[in-house]
Design a protein around this motif. Structure first.
Motif, mmCIF file in Angstrom:
data_model
loop_
_atom_site.group_PDB
_atom_site.id
_atom_site.type_symbol
_atom_site.label_atom_id
_atom_site.label_comp_id
_atom_site.label_asym_id
_atom_site.label_seq_id
_atom_site.Cartn_x
_atom_site.Cartn_y
_atom_site.Cartn_z
ATOM 1 N N GLU A 51 54.405 31.603 -12.087
ATOM 2 C CA GLU A 51 54.324 30.162 -12.344
ATOM 3 C C GLU A 51 55.147 29.369 -11.334
ATOM 4 N N GLY A 52 56.209 29.983 -10.819
ATOM 5 C CA GLY A 52 57.123 29.273 -9.931
ATOM 6 C C GLY A 52 56.861 29.475 -8.458
ATOM 7 N N VAL A 53 55.779 30.146 -8.118
ATOM 8 C CA VAL A 53 55.476 30.409 -6.711
ATOM 9 C C VAL A 53 54.128 29.785 -6.380
ATOM 10 N N GLY A 54 54.169 28.652 -5.696
ATOM 11 C CA GLY A 54 52.953 27.917 -5.406
ATOM 12 C C GLY A 54 52.432 28.090 -3.994
ATOM 13 N N THR A 55 53.118 28.917 -3.182
ATOM 14 C CA THR A 55 52.691 29.105 -1.796
ATOM 15 C C THR A 55 52.768 30.579 -1.424
ATOM 16 N N VAL A 56 51.712 31.057 -0.759
ATOM 17 C CA VAL A 56 51.656 32.428 -0.250
ATOM 18 C C VAL A 56 51.472 32.368 1.260
ATOM 19 N N ARG A 76 47.910 31.747 -12.221
ATOM 20 C CA ARG A 76 48.484 30.396 -12.188
ATOM 21 C C ARG A 76 47.589 29.414 -12.939
ATOM 22 N N TRP A 77 46.289 29.546 -12.774
ATOM 23 C CA TRP A 77 45.370 28.680 -13.515
ATOM 24 C C TRP A 77 45.547 28.869 -15.024
ATOM 25 N N LEU A 78 45.572 30.104 -15.474
ATOM 26 C CA LEU A 78 45.713 30.368 -16.907
ATOM 27 C C LEU A 78 47.059 29.919 -17.450
ATOM 28 N N ALA A 79 48.069 29.890 -16.573
ATOM 29 C CA ALA A 79 49.406 29.451 -16.991
ATOM 30 C C ALA A 79 49.549 27.932 -16.950
ATOM 31 N N GLY A 80 48.499 27.233 -16.529
ATOM 32 C CA GLY A 80 48.537 25.777 -16.504
ATOM 33 C C GLY A 80 49.068 25.193 -15.213
ATOM 34 N N GLU A 81 49.278 26.040 -14.206
ATOM 35 C CA GLU A 81 49.715 25.523 -12.903
ATOM 36 C C GLU A 81 48.505 24.945 -12.167
ATOM 37 N N GLU A 82 48.737 23.867 -11.421
ATOM 38 C CA GLU A 82 47.607 23.103 -10.909
ATOM 39 C C GLU A 82 47.342 23.277 -9.419
ATOM 40 N N TYR A 103 34.154 35.508 -6.596
ATOM 41 C CA TYR A 103 34.703 35.114 -7.898
ATOM 42 C C TYR A 103 34.517 33.608 -8.062
ATOM 43 N N ASP A 104 33.258 33.196 -8.100
ATOM 44 C CA ASP A 104 32.966 31.770 -8.026
ATOM 45 C C ASP A 104 33.422 31.003 -9.257
ATOM 46 N N TYR A 105 33.646 31.704 -10.369
ATOM 47 C CA TYR A 105 34.112 30.988 -11.561
ATOM 48 C C TYR A 105 35.532 30.465 -11.397
ATOM 49 N N LEU A 106 36.233 30.915 -10.344
ATOM 50 C CA LEU A 106 37.594 30.441 -10.091
ATOM 51 C C LEU A 106 37.628 29.251 -9.142
ATOM 52 N N GLN A 107 36.484 28.880 -8.590
ATOM 53 C CA GLN A 107 36.470 27.736 -7.692
ATOM 54 C C GLN A 107 36.835 26.471 -8.456
#
Length: 248
Positions: A51-56, A76-82, A103-107
């Motif tokens: 949740e706390g890592v927004g950059t790779v 991150r999506w499931l955890a509510g991160e945007e 994995y088009d459902y994640l787009q």
């Protein structure tokens, strides 16, 4: 700056070594460097969590460095991160686009930003970290990174043969994490053996060297490998392990 080795293994992982991943933390900033298989689980055990890592930041696109990238996006999506930012060498946008075609459902589940960086263009900023990059010698394009810290710099080789240019790039760093995939009796290209690594590090001023990207071939042979490096390089060399934290 704190560096946590999340994964110190390779494309042939071991029970106690996930594939490649490093977590950098400094003054509330976080950055994940590479995201191989098993890294997401290791990341979930840190204080930052996924949740706390927004950059790779990717060194290159081999599977053992990117396998958990889409799982990270989903977590991150499931955890509510945007949002999620992915930064890497040329071709990173195509990589991410192709994965999302599968994995088009994640787009569009998160605000996904993709940025490509190049070597030799001076310093650039990622997640608040000042970074320089240089090309390595690997089977595909790969970048090594030097991270600027208040108390000294940290360098990560990515995957690479040992060569003078990379040793020069790391010279003066407080810590260097370097690929050392195999012992000396394995005939290999695109990765270094201990004797090769020791020879190119000779004469360099590096505070401490951590060996990583370890194949099963290295099991039970750590002392032998350290002795091989030490025959040419007299610096502080240690084996990295999953969960190791290094303050720089």
């Amino acid at each position: 700056m704190r560096v946590t080795f999340l994964g110190t293994g390779s494309a042939m992982p071991l029970p106690d070594r996930a594939q490649t991943g490093l977590l950098l933390e400094s003054d509330g900033r976080t950055l994940l460097v590479d995201c191989g298989s098993g890294v997401l689980g290791r990341l979930s055990a840190t204080d930052a969590g996924y949740e706390g890592v927004g950059t790779v930041l990717l060194t290159h696109h081999h599977l053992d460095h990117v396998a958990d990238l889409i799982p990270l996006l989903k977590a991150r999506w499931l955890a509510g991160e945007e949002h999620l930012e992915v930064v890497g060498p040329e071709g990173t946008k195509s990589l991410v686009d192709d994965l999302l075609d599968v994995y088009d459902y994640l787009q569009d589940r998160v605000d996904l930003q993709v940025r490509e960086v190049t070597a030799g263009a001076g310093s650039f900023e990622v997640a608040g970290f000042e970074i320089e990059a240089t090309e390595t010698r690997h089977s595909i394009q790969c970048l090594a990174y030097r991270f600027e810290g208040e108390e000294g710099d940290f360098v990560f080789s990515g995957d690479s043969e040992a060569f003078e240019g990379l040793a020069n790039f790391a010279d003066g760093a407080v810590a260097l994490a370097h690929d050392c995939s195999f012992p000396d009796d394995v005939d290999v290209s695109n990765h270094p053996t201990p004797s090769q690594l020791g020879e190119v590090l000779a004469g360099r001023d590096i505070g401490r060297v951590y060996l990583t990207h370890l194949y099963p071939h290295t099991e039970g042979r750590h002392e032998e490998m350290l002795d091989s490096i030490g025959s040419a390089y007299d610096g502080d060399v240690r084996f990295a392990r999953d969960g190791l934290r290094v303050d720089i």
